[in-house]
Scaffold this motif. Sequence first.
Motif, PDB file in Angstrom:
ATOM      1  N   PHE A   1     -57.328 -47.631 -38.738  1.00 40.29           N
ATOM      2  CA  PHE A   1     -56.313 -47.953 -37.563  1.00 40.29           C
ATOM      3  C   PHE A   1     -56.704 -47.073 -36.613  1.00 40.29           C
ATOM      4  O   PHE A   1     -57.563 -46.110 -36.574  1.00 40.29           O
ATOM      5  CB  PHE A   1     -54.823 -47.591 -37.871  1.00 40.29           C
ATOM      6  N   GLY A   2     -56.061 -47.358 -35.498  1.00 46.50           N
ATOM      7  CA  GLY A   2     -56.514 -46.816 -34.277  1.00 46.50           C
ATOM      8  C   GLY A   2     -55.371 -46.512 -33.260  1.00 46.50           C
ATOM      9  O   GLY A   2     -54.312 -47.226 -33.508  1.00 46.50           O
ATOM     10  N   PHE A   3     -55.294 -45.718 -32.353  1.00 47.47           N
ATOM     11  CA  PHE A   3     -54.403 -45.278 -31.499  1.00 47.47           C
ATOM     12  C   PHE A   3     -54.667 -44.425 -30.383  1.00 47.47           C
ATOM     13  O   PHE A   3     -55.755 -44.098 -30.285  1.00 47.47           O
ATOM     14  CB  PHE A   3     -53.134 -44.654 -32.006  1.00 47.47           C
ATOM     15  N   ARG A   4     -54.076 -44.646 -29.070  1.00 46.16           N
ATOM     16  CA  ARG A   4     -54.360 -43.985 -28.023  1.00 46.16           C
ATOM     17  C   ARG A   4     -53.576 -42.644 -27.549  1.00 46.16           C
ATOM     18  O   ARG A   4     -52.159 -43.023 -27.472  1.00 46.16           O
ATOM     19  CB  ARG A   4     -54.495 -44.781 -26.878  1.00 46.16           C
ATOM     20  N   LEU A   5     -53.883 -41.411 -27.225  1.00 46.22           N
ATOM     21  CA  LEU A   5     -52.821 -40.598 -27.017  1.00 46.22           C
ATOM     22  C   LEU A   5     -53.660 -39.372 -26.385  1.00 46.22           C
ATOM     23  O   LEU A   5     -54.730 -39.017 -26.705  1.00 46.22           O
ATOM     24  CB  LEU A   5     -52.425 -40.143 -28.395  1.00 46.22           C
ATOM     25  N   ALA A   6     -53.002 -38.845 -25.324  1.00 43.80           N
ATOM     26  CA  ALA A   6     -53.744 -37.572 -24.522  1.00 43.80           C
ATOM     27  C   ALA A   6     -54.963 -37.852 -23.996  1.00 43.80           C
ATOM     28  O   ALA A   6     -55.898 -37.347 -23.912  1.00 43.80           O
ATOM     29  CB  ALA A   6     -53.658 -36.365 -25.511  1.00 43.80           C
ATOM     30  N   ARG A   7     -55.091 -39.170 -23.449  1.00 49.27           N
ATOM     31  CA  ARG A   7     -56.395 -39.323 -22.596  1.00 49.27           C
ATOM     32  C   ARG A   7     -57.440 -39.401 -23.435  1.00 49.27           C
ATOM     33  O   ARG A   7     -58.622 -39.121 -23.197  1.00 49.27           O
ATOM     34  CB  ARG A   7     -56.671 -38.480 -21.433  1.00 49.27           C
ATOM     35  N   ALA A   8     -57.315 -39.884 -24.711  1.00 50.92           N
ATOM     36  CA  ALA A   8     -58.343 -40.073 -25.876  1.00 50.92           C
ATOM     37  C   ALA A   8     -57.816 -41.469 -26.618  1.00 50.92           C
ATOM     38  O   ALA A   8     -56.898 -41.785 -26.776  1.00 50.92           O
ATOM     39  CB  ALA A   8     -58.322 -38.887 -26.635  1.00 50.92           C
TER      40      ALA A   8
END
Length: 308
Positions: free
Chosen positions: A86-93
């Motif tokens: 899986f993937g996610f986006r958080l804290a400019r990353a």
Amino acid sequence: MAMHEPDRSPRSSARDGFIIVAVLWILIALATLASIYSIYINNSALAVSVMDDGLQAEALVSASLELTAYRLTVPKDASRPTRGQFGFRLARANVAVNYSSEAARLDLNEAPKILLAGFFVALGASNNDANGYADRIIGWRKPSKPTDQANEAALYRAVGLPYLPRGAPFAHASELWLVQGLPPALVGRALPFVTVYSGRPDINVFDAPPELIAALPGMTPVRLKLILDQRETASADKDSLSRLLGPDQPGATAEGSNAFRVKISIAFDNGWRTGAEAVILLDAADEPFRVLSWSNDVNADPTQLATR
């Protein structure tokens, strides 16, 4: 009557020249100090930037492990997947996570001799050498009788090693380097396929790499190719396992382990990339999961960082 301007004395001219030179030296010194201070400020800002990204990376790794554990503990054990991503986006990353059960690896503490020997044959060792390597691994991990332990220890003394076999389970897969008689090149090839966290004497055929499936007793190149072709479309369950390998294939399973290896890739918006790999144990006694091992690379090369 004509007036004449008095001549300046040589002493006064020398004094004025000295003052000018002193002022120039002071100006040069101030310019040098300003340059040094500017470099210091730039380097400090860069170091803080690297540290900031490193701290964020560690937080993202922790978040990835928690999300992985949540995904694996919500389903009941019978329906728990043995691998996924899986993937996610958080804290400019952007973060990409891959996880798989440690049953996809060969457990150095639990695998029987026939599976260990088959594994070394699959890595290129002769049958005779492979059996000897398997004996040395069992000799390292086995708390044997005093006479047996003395015989195993004698092998280490004979070659002048400053240590004796552990006589207990492997604490880490890298301990394989210490086992007497195993060629370093062979150990290097073996490490990506072994573990000490599976807790199983068999391997999950649906997740294991070809090198481990080839280690199963009675495996042939033709049979191996057939299994690899069919397992991608087969359900990862007991019935499919029986159809692939027969009902009595030793060393093979469709089940997973409570230990999972999690590989995490992090790409920051500023261009810096880093990653981590951890093994977590689910269903821990007093906590949702426990981290068994963690290796990361959060110290990026400062030249890779872009200006914010």
